[in-house]
Write a protein that holds these residues in place. Structure first.
Motif, PDB file in Angstrom:
ATOM      1  N   ALA A  20      -6.733  -4.819  -7.005  1.00 22.38           N
ATOM      2  CA  ALA A  20      -6.342  -5.624  -6.042  1.00 22.38           C
ATOM      3  C   ALA A  20      -7.666  -6.055  -5.174  1.00 22.38           C
ATOM      4  CB  ALA A  20      -5.566  -5.138  -4.909  1.00 22.38           C
ATOM      5  N   PRO A  21      -8.426  -6.942  -6.033  1.00 19.20           N
ATOM      6  CA  PRO A  21      -9.812  -7.664  -5.633  1.00 19.20           C
ATOM      7  C   PRO A  21      -9.878  -8.368  -4.275  1.00 19.20           C
ATOM      8  CG  PRO A  21      -9.151  -8.891  -7.378  1.00 19.20           C
ATOM      9  CD  PRO A  21      -8.095  -7.751  -7.207  1.00 19.20           C
ATOM     10  N   ASP A  22      -8.638  -8.679  -3.907  1.00 17.37           N
ATOM     11  CA  ASP A  22      -8.613  -9.285  -2.437  1.00 17.37           C
ATOM     12  C   ASP A  22      -8.510  -8.688  -1.195  1.00 17.37           C
ATOM     13  OD1 ASP A  22      -8.660 -12.082  -3.750  1.00 17.37           O
ATOM     14  OD2 ASP A  22      -6.334 -12.053  -4.021  1.00 17.37           O
ATOM     15  N   VAL A  23      -7.888  -7.461  -1.792  1.00 17.11           N
ATOM     16  CA  VAL A  23      -7.819  -6.351  -0.947  1.00 17.11           C
ATOM     17  C   VAL A  23      -8.898  -5.140  -0.442  1.00 17.11           C
ATOM     18  CG1 VAL A  23      -6.180  -4.664   0.059  1.00 17.11           C
ATOM     19  CG2 VAL A  23      -5.484  -6.494  -0.773  1.00 17.11           C
ATOM     20  N   PHE A  24      -9.484  -4.900  -1.563  1.00 12.27           N
ATOM     21  CA  PHE A  24     -10.546  -3.938  -1.665  1.00 12.27           C
ATOM     22  C   PHE A  24     -12.002  -4.439  -2.194  1.00 12.27           C
ATOM     23  CE2 PHE A  24      -6.336  -1.920  -2.667  1.00 12.27           C
ATOM     24  CZ  PHE A  24      -6.251  -0.894  -1.579  1.00 12.27           C
ATOM     25  N   ASP A  25     -12.791  -3.783  -1.892  1.00 12.64           N
ATOM     26  CA  ASP A  25     -14.148  -3.901  -2.332  1.00 12.64           C
ATOM     27  C   ASP A  25     -14.836  -2.534  -2.480  1.00 12.64           C
ATOM     28  OD1 ASP A  25     -16.402  -5.222  -3.257  1.00 12.64           O
ATOM     29  OD2 ASP A  25     -16.869  -6.430  -1.475  1.00 12.64           O
ATOM     30  N   GLN A  26     -16.150  -2.453  -2.689  1.00 17.70           N
ATOM     31  CA  GLN A  26     -16.835  -1.425  -2.795  1.00 17.70           C
ATOM     32  C   GLN A  26     -17.994  -1.485  -2.024  1.00 17.70           C
ATOM     33  OE1 GLN A  26     -16.831  -0.760  -7.233  1.00 17.70           O
ATOM     34  NE2 GLN A  26     -16.957   1.288  -6.521  1.00 17.70           N
ATOM     35  N   SER A  27     -18.516  -0.667  -1.316  1.00 18.79           N
ATOM     36  CA  SER A  27     -19.758  -0.803  -0.317  1.00 18.79           C
ATOM     37  C   SER A  27     -21.052  -0.942  -1.273  1.00 18.79           C
ATOM     38  CB  SER A  27     -19.827   0.674   0.609  1.00 18.79           C
ATOM     39  OG  SER A  27     -20.963   0.636   1.386  1.00 18.79           O
ATOM     40  N   ASP A  28     -21.800  -1.682  -0.729  1.00 20.48           N
ATOM     41  CA  ASP A  28     -23.383  -1.887  -1.295  1.00 20.48           C
ATOM     42  C   ASP A  28     -23.910  -0.526  -0.882  1.00 20.48           C
ATOM     43  OD1 ASP A  28     -22.572  -4.201  -2.209  1.00 20.48           O
ATOM     44  OD2 ASP A  28     -23.400  -5.278  -0.648  1.00 20.48           O
ATOM     45  N   ASP A  29     -23.744  -0.007   0.194  1.00 23.31           N
ATOM     46  CA  ASP A  29     -24.483   1.300   0.504  1.00 23.31           C
ATOM     47  C   ASP A  29     -24.334   2.401  -0.381  1.00 23.31           C
ATOM     48  OD1 ASP A  29     -25.819  -0.301   2.683  1.00 23.31           O
ATOM     49  OD2 ASP A  29     -24.097   0.541   3.946  1.00 23.31           O
ATOM     50  N   ASP A  30     -22.975   2.658  -0.473  1.00 22.19           N
ATOM     51  CA  ASP A  30     -22.812   3.905  -1.085  1.00 22.19           C
ATOM     52  C   ASP A  30     -21.548   4.011  -2.230  1.00 22.19           C
ATOM     53  OD1 ASP A  30     -20.084   3.570   0.443  1.00 22.19           O
ATOM     54  OD2 ASP A  30     -20.678   5.136   1.770  1.00 22.19           O
ATOM     55  N   GLY A  31     -21.321   2.769  -2.544  1.00 21.59           N
ATOM     56  CA  GLY A  31     -20.283   2.536  -3.614  1.00 21.59           C
ATOM     57  C   GLY A  31     -18.762   3.024  -3.719  1.00 21.59           C
ATOM     58  N   LEU A  32     -18.761   3.353  -2.512  1.00 20.68           N
ATOM     59  CA  LEU A  32     -17.482   3.699  -1.812  1.00 20.68           C
ATOM     60  C   LEU A  32     -16.389   2.540  -1.548  1.00 20.68           C
ATOM     61  CD1 LEU A  32     -17.800   7.019   0.122  1.00 20.68           C
ATOM     62  CD2 LEU A  32     -17.412   7.003  -2.339  1.00 20.68           C
ATOM     63  N   GLY A  33     -15.120   2.921  -1.868  1.00 18.48           N
ATOM     64  CA  GLY A  33     -13.955   2.003  -1.487  1.00 18.48           C
ATOM     65  C   GLY A  33     -13.997   1.603  -0.045  1.00 18.48           C
ATOM     66  N   VAL A  34     -13.513   0.202   0.071  1.00 15.02           N
ATOM     67  CA  VAL A  34     -13.642  -0.552   1.377  1.00 15.02           C
ATOM     68  C   VAL A  34     -12.241  -1.277   1.361  1.00 15.02           C
ATOM     69  CG1 VAL A  34     -14.586  -2.171   3.251  1.00 15.02           C
ATOM     70  CG2 VAL A  34     -16.073  -0.582   1.684  1.00 15.02           C
TER      71      VAL A  34
END
Length: 64
Positions: A20-34
């Motif tokens: 679900a790329p419209d709902v989630f992303d990954q943080s540039d800082d630590d790579g964890l989900g956002v």
């Protein structure tokens, strides 16, 4: 419906972003989900449910 990611459990696999790329992303800082859209519209819910199922660390949840 509310989407959450438990960042203490997240391992940064990116499966939620793939589902679900419209709902989630990954943080540039630590790579964890956002979560980008905490209360997604109905048309995005199938992808969110897929993300919940795909998450290997079971850190993605959907509260209905």
């Amino acid at each position: 419906m509310t989407v959450r990611i438990d960042r203490t459990r997240c391992i940064g696999s990116g499966q939620c972003v793939l589902a679900a790329p419209d709902v989630f992303d990954q943080s540039d800082d630590d790579g964890l989900g956002v979560v980008l859209v905490p209360e997604p519209p109905t048309d995005l819910l199938p992808g969110v449910r897929d993300a919940v199922d795909r998450c290997p660390s079971q850190s993605v949840s959907l509260e209905e």
